[in-house]
Design an enzyme around this catalytic site. Sequence first.
Site, PDB file in Angstrom:
ATOM      1  N   VAL A 292       0.833  -1.206   0.000  1.00 52.05           N
ATOM      2  CA  VAL A 292       0.000   0.000   0.000  1.00 52.05           C
ATOM      3  C   VAL A 292       0.867   1.255   0.000  1.00 52.05           C
ATOM      4  O   VAL A 292       0.623   2.208  -0.750  1.00 52.05           O
ATOM      5  CB  VAL A 292      -0.954   0.005   1.205  1.00 52.05           C
ATOM      6  CG1 VAL A 292      -1.681   1.340   1.323  1.00 52.05           C
ATOM      7  CG2 VAL A 292      -1.964  -1.126   1.085  1.00 52.05           C
TER       8      VAL A 292
ATOM      9  N   LEU B 207      -7.388  -0.813  -3.011  1.00 48.07           N
ATOM     10  CA  LEU B 207      -6.540  -1.253  -4.113  1.00 48.07           C
ATOM     11  C   LEU B 207      -6.654  -2.754  -4.319  1.00 48.07           C
ATOM     12  O   LEU B 207      -6.561  -3.520  -3.373  1.00 48.07           O
ATOM     13  CB  LEU B 207      -5.080  -0.886  -3.832  1.00 48.07           C
ATOM     14  CG  LEU B 207      -4.786   0.588  -3.529  1.00 48.07           C
ATOM     15  CD1 LEU B 207      -3.300   0.780  -3.250  1.00 48.07           C
ATOM     16  CD2 LEU B 207      -5.240   1.471  -4.679  1.00 48.07           C
TER      17      LEU B 207
ATOM     18  N   ASN C 245     -14.866  -5.080   2.019  1.00 46.85           N
ATOM     19  CA  ASN C 245     -14.166  -6.344   1.791  1.00 46.85           C
ATOM     20  C   ASN C 245     -14.964  -7.545   2.296  1.00 46.85           C
ATOM     21  O   ASN C 245     -14.967  -8.607   1.670  1.00 46.85           O
ATOM     22  CB  ASN C 245     -12.784  -6.304   2.440  1.00 46.85           C
ATOM     23  CG  ASN C 245     -11.771  -5.575   1.576  1.00 46.85           C
ATOM     24  OD1 ASN C 245     -12.068  -5.187   0.454  1.00 46.85           O
ATOM     25  ND2 ASN C 245     -10.582  -5.375   2.097  1.00 46.85           N
TER      26      ASN C 245
ATOM     27  N   GLY D 244     -14.729 -20.717  -7.435  1.00 45.07           N
ATOM     28  CA  GLY D 244     -13.352 -21.181  -7.489  1.00 45.07           C
ATOM     29  C   GLY D 244     -12.970 -21.905  -6.218  1.00 45.07           C
ATOM     30  O   GLY D 244     -13.813 -22.508  -5.545  1.00 45.07           O
TER      31      GLY D 244
ATOM     32  N   CYS E 217      -5.917  -9.052   2.089  1.00 41.74           N
ATOM     33  CA  CYS E 217      -7.048  -8.226   2.537  1.00 41.74           C
ATOM     34  C   CYS E 217      -8.255  -9.025   3.012  1.00 41.74           C
ATOM     35  O   CYS E 217      -8.658  -8.933   4.169  1.00 41.74           O
ATOM     36  CB  CYS E 217      -7.463  -7.272   1.423  1.00 41.74           C
ATOM     37  SG  CYS E 217      -6.228  -6.005   1.055  1.00 41.74           S
TER      38      CYS E 217
ATOM     39  N   ARG F 207      -0.009 -14.826   0.269  1.00 39.14           N
ATOM     40  CA  ARG F 207      -0.667 -14.850   1.569  1.00 39.14           C
ATOM     41  C   ARG F 207      -2.053 -15.493   1.464  1.00 39.14           C
ATOM     42  O   ARG F 207      -2.876 -15.072   0.670  1.00 39.14           O
ATOM     43  CB  ARG F 207      -0.770 -13.429   2.137  1.00 39.14           C
ATOM     44  CG  ARG F 207       0.567 -12.905   2.655  1.00 39.14           C
ATOM     45  CD  ARG F 207       0.496 -11.455   3.049  1.00 39.14           C
ATOM     46  NE  ARG F 207       0.446 -10.573   1.891  1.00 39.14           N
ATOM     47  CZ  ARG F 207       0.508  -9.240   1.968  1.00 39.14           C
ATOM     48  NH1 ARG F 207       0.593  -8.657   3.151  1.00 39.14           N
ATOM     49  NH2 ARG F 207       0.463  -8.509   0.873  1.00 39.14           N
TER      50      ARG F 207
END
Length: 436
Positions: free
Chosen positions: A11, A151, A209, A254, A261, A328
Amino acid sequence: MRIAVVGTGYVGLVTGTCFAETGNTVTCVDIDQKKVDKLKGGTITIYEPGLDHLFLRNLKESRLHFTTNLAEGIKGAQIIFLALPTPPGEDGSADLSYVLGVSGQLGKILEAYAVIVDKSTVPVGTADKVRDAIGKNAKVEFDVVSNPEFLREGVAVDDFMKPDRVVIGTSSERAKALMQQLYAPFVRQGNPIVYMDERSAELTKYAANAFLAAKITFMNEIARMCERLDADVDMVRRGIGGDERIGKRFLFPGIGYGGSCFPKDVQALFKSAEDVDYDFRILRSVMEVNQEQKTYLVPKIKRYFGDLKGKHIALWGLAFKPNTDDIREAPALYIIEALLKEGARVTAFDPEAMENVKRVVGDKITFADNQYDALNGADALVIATEWSAFRTPDFEAMEGKLNKKVIFDGRNVFEGPQMKALGYYYESIGRRPVKP
C-alpha cells in the site's frame, strides 16, 4: 504538496508513487535499510503491473524519495500517511502496535501542523487511538484522518489513479481542505470523494471487503449445489449477473479467496463484532466455507485416483490471484499441503510467485522453469491461479508430457466441450465432470 508515507509495503509504495505522479514531492519512510537502499537505487521491491514505470520516472525526476529516518522523512510534510502493517493476532484482531508506535514518535517530532492519515486497514476507533498517541507529546496542532485504501492487487495503479470513489473520514474542515486539494487530480472525471466521520470511514473498508468475500463465498456454495443437482454454475452466474441489483462481478466460483485483505479483514470485522457482543453469523459462515473451499479439489482428485500415494501432480499457479506474487492465504499452499499429506509428489509453476513459495515450502515440492516442464511425467494437472498464460495453452505440447490427460481446474479456466473434444478427463468447480 509535500507528502510523507510511512511504510513501503504494498500500500505504501503504490500510494507514494502515485501521489508523486501527480506532481507532489513524496518521501517514503521505512525501517528496513536494505529495502530503502534498493528503492533508492531504482529496484522496486514488489511486483505490481505498471508500477515500475511510474516508480522509475518519479525517482528520476526527484519527486520520490526514501529514508529510514522518520524525522527527516516527515520534515515539511503537510500530510503524513501511515501505511503500516496491521497483521491479525491469534484472536483475529488487528495488531495496531506498528501504527501506534509510529504515532507516538510523531508526537515528539512534529514541527508544524500536519494531517496524519490512517491509510492502513484498521478497526473502528483507531483514529481516536492515533490521536491520543500523538497528542501525548505533540507541541503543535494536528488532525487525524481515516482514508482507507481500496486497491486490488494486479490493477492497483489503475485503482489509485482512477478511483471509483475516495473515502475520507474527518471532522476537521482544515484537514478536509487539504485532502480535497490532494485528491482533486484523481477525481476529475466526477467520481466522488465521500466525506464522513472517522469511525464510519474505518468501518467502510471492512464492510466493503467483507461483503465481497461473502459474495464470492455465496457463489462457491451455489457451485457445490450445482454439482449435486446436475446444474451448471456458469449458467446460474450469467442468469443472476444480469440483475443490476446483483451485478456481474465477484460471481466466479473457485477454490476460495486469499491474499492480504479479504481473509484478514473478514476476521478482524468478526472480532470487532465480538468485542461489542454481536455474533456476526454471516461472517462466521464465510470464514468456515472459504477455509473448506481452498482444498475442495483434493477430494475430487482422490476420488479419481483412489489413492494419491506416489502420484505425481502438476500445479499451475501459486499466487492467490493472477498479476501478483502475493501468496498470503493462497489456496495453492493449502492444496500442496493436502497433496503431500496424501503421499503425492508436486511440481509447480507460477510466473511470479515461485520464489515466495520456495521460502515457505523449501524442497518439499519441485519447481519448474515453465508451465510445460511442470507437466513432465505428471499424472494430473491442477490449476490453482487463473494466469492469462494458462487460458490458451499448447494442448499438443501438453499431451506429450502428461502421463494421463487429466485436469482438475480450480478456476474454471477451460470449457467442458473443449476438454471433451481434446480427450481429457476434466473436473472444475460447479460444472459437470467431463469424461473422454
